[in-house]
Design an enzyme around this catalytic site. Sequence first.
Site, short mmCIF file in Angstrom:
data_model
loop_
_atom_site.label_atom_id
_atom_site.label_comp_id
_atom_site.label_asym_id
_atom_site.label_seq_id
_atom_site.Cartn_x
_atom_site.Cartn_y
_atom_site.Cartn_z
CD1 TRP A 8 7.02 5.99 1.34
CD2 TRP A 8 7.79 7.63 0.04
NE1 TRP A 8 7.60 5.42 0.24
CE2 TRP A 8 8.08 6.40 -0.58
CE3 TRP A 8 8.19 8.81 -0.61
CZ2 TRP A 8 8.74 6.31 -1.79
CZ3 TRP A 8 8.85 8.72 -1.82
CH2 TRP A 8 9.12 7.49 -2.40
CD GLU A 25 1.42 3.87 -0.46
OE1 GLU A 25 1.21 3.32 -1.55
OE2 GLU A 25 2.28 3.47 0.33
CD GLN A 76 -0.87 3.08 -12.94
OE1 GLN A 76 -0.16 2.40 -13.67
NE2 GLN A 76 -2.11 2.76 -12.66
CB THR A 77 5.28 6.86 -10.68
OG1 THR A 77 4.14 7.34 -11.39
CG2 THR A 77 6.47 7.66 -11.13
CG LEU A 122 5.04 12.43 -10.91
CD1 LEU A 122 4.27 12.68 -9.62
CD2 LEU A 122 5.79 11.12 -10.79
CE1 TYR A 154 -1.57 5.61 -16.27
CE2 TYR A 154 0.71 6.09 -15.72
CZ TYR A 154 -0.22 5.32 -16.37
OH TYR A 154 0.18 4.24 -17.12
CE1 TYR A 174 -1.07 -0.59 -2.89
CE2 TYR A 174 -1.26 1.77 -3.37
CZ TYR A 174 -0.51 0.68 -2.94
OH TYR A 174 0.77 0.89 -2.52
CG ASP A 202 1.51 -3.32 -4.81
OD1 ASP A 202 1.69 -4.52 -4.49
OD2 ASP A 202 2.38 -2.44 -4.66
CB CYS A 210 14.90 -17.88 -4.86
SG CYS A 210 13.60 -17.57 -6.06
CB CYS A 214 13.72 -15.00 -0.86
SG CYS A 214 11.98 -14.78 -0.44
S1 SF4 Z 1 8.87 -15.58 -2.69
FE1 SF4 Z 1 11.09 -15.68 -2.43
S2 SF4 Z 1 11.61 -17.80 -2.82
FE2 SF4 Z 1 9.55 -17.48 -3.62
S3 SF4 Z 1 9.85 -16.96 -5.77
FE3 SF4 Z 1 9.78 -15.04 -4.65
S4 SF4 Z 1 11.95 -14.61 -4.22
FE4 SF4 Z 1 11.81 -16.78 -4.75
#
Ligand code: SF4
Length: 362
Positions: free
Chosen positions: A25, A38, A43-44, A81, A83, A121, A139, A200, A203
């Site tokens: 999509w 969407e 839910q899936t 699926l 729902y 949503y 969401d 993290c 991230c």
């Molecule tokens: S936003 Fe990024 S740095 Fe913050 S908790 Fe989530 S993964 Fe960790």
Amino acid sequence: MKPATETIRHRLLTWYRREKRDLPWRRTRDPYRIWVSEVMLQQTQVDTVIPYYHRFLSAFPDPATLADAPQAAVLKLWEGLGYYARARHLHRAMGIVMARHGGRIPDEWDAFRALPGVGDYIAAAVLSIAFGRPYAVVDGNVKRVLARLLCIDLPVNVPKHHADFRQHADHLLDHAAPSAFNQALMEIGALICRPAGPRCNGCPLMGHCCAFTRRQVDAYPRKQARAKVPRHPMAIAVMRRRGKLLLTQRPEKGLLGGLWEFPNARRIDAETPEAACRRLAREQLGLQITPRMTVTRVRHAYTHFQVQAEVLLCDAPRGRVRLDGPSAFRWVAPPDLDGFALPKLVHKLLPALFTALKSTPA
Ligand code: SF4
């Protein structure tokens, strides 16, 4: 505008353009296809949705074919699926798109939001992704990322706080690129800022993340403890007459609306499964039946309750069916069950049923 907000947007969009998954999509701007995806994705999981998405769109490639299809065909392609109200609403909505909008999916909030099954949503997702309109999606993934990113102390699972998360999402939304921004925030929630074990170190938002900076990632998102989900004892009566089995159709409205199943009922107090089967046959179908054997026991979890069902094979040799509750019935040869849209609970019991039918000829 705060520079941090701009940096977050920039980092998020750069990461998304580099890392986004290649999903079917995401290769289209067709609002109908995006809408279908969407609805299915509510839910899936993505991996489950992909084959359904392809099958559904090859059967119903545009609003006109979906609007023209019988509901049974739509539910059959949705089978598994869950729902099912999503499918019924989408089907009805396409009828309205054809009748009132000339087959064109409306690109304005009020007109689109008024269609069956379209909540905030779906409206924000379709209008932003397909038409580039500046509406923020909120969401579960988005709430979790926002809660951690901004150290929001409100529980994410309490509906009255949804508007607070929406405000934060609206503030953060990149109005120059709402489609990519919304998808990026959802994608980072799905791939990086996962519910358990967020990554993290990979991230792009780490340097701006409140929970990470405070070393409190595990404390977010806040959640309110839920009440225990009740478990209902049920009896399912598979009624057999001259080699055929009785299927009943659930009423259009409500849980599993329009799907076919074996007659069933909650067991009352200390009622035995046999007594429950006799009672439901009498009350729902006007039939006298004789339970012959226990086929299996199945469990299934719905959103707000679980069921534990005893499945009994019953003889129903004679008598005219008079429905009280179900909307329709059919006597069906076992190989033909596949032609009906059946809930997951019924699929769970079918292997044991086919074995029992072989061992107990009619
Ligand atoms: S936003 Fe990024 S740095 Fe913050 S908790 Fe989530 S993964 Fe960790």
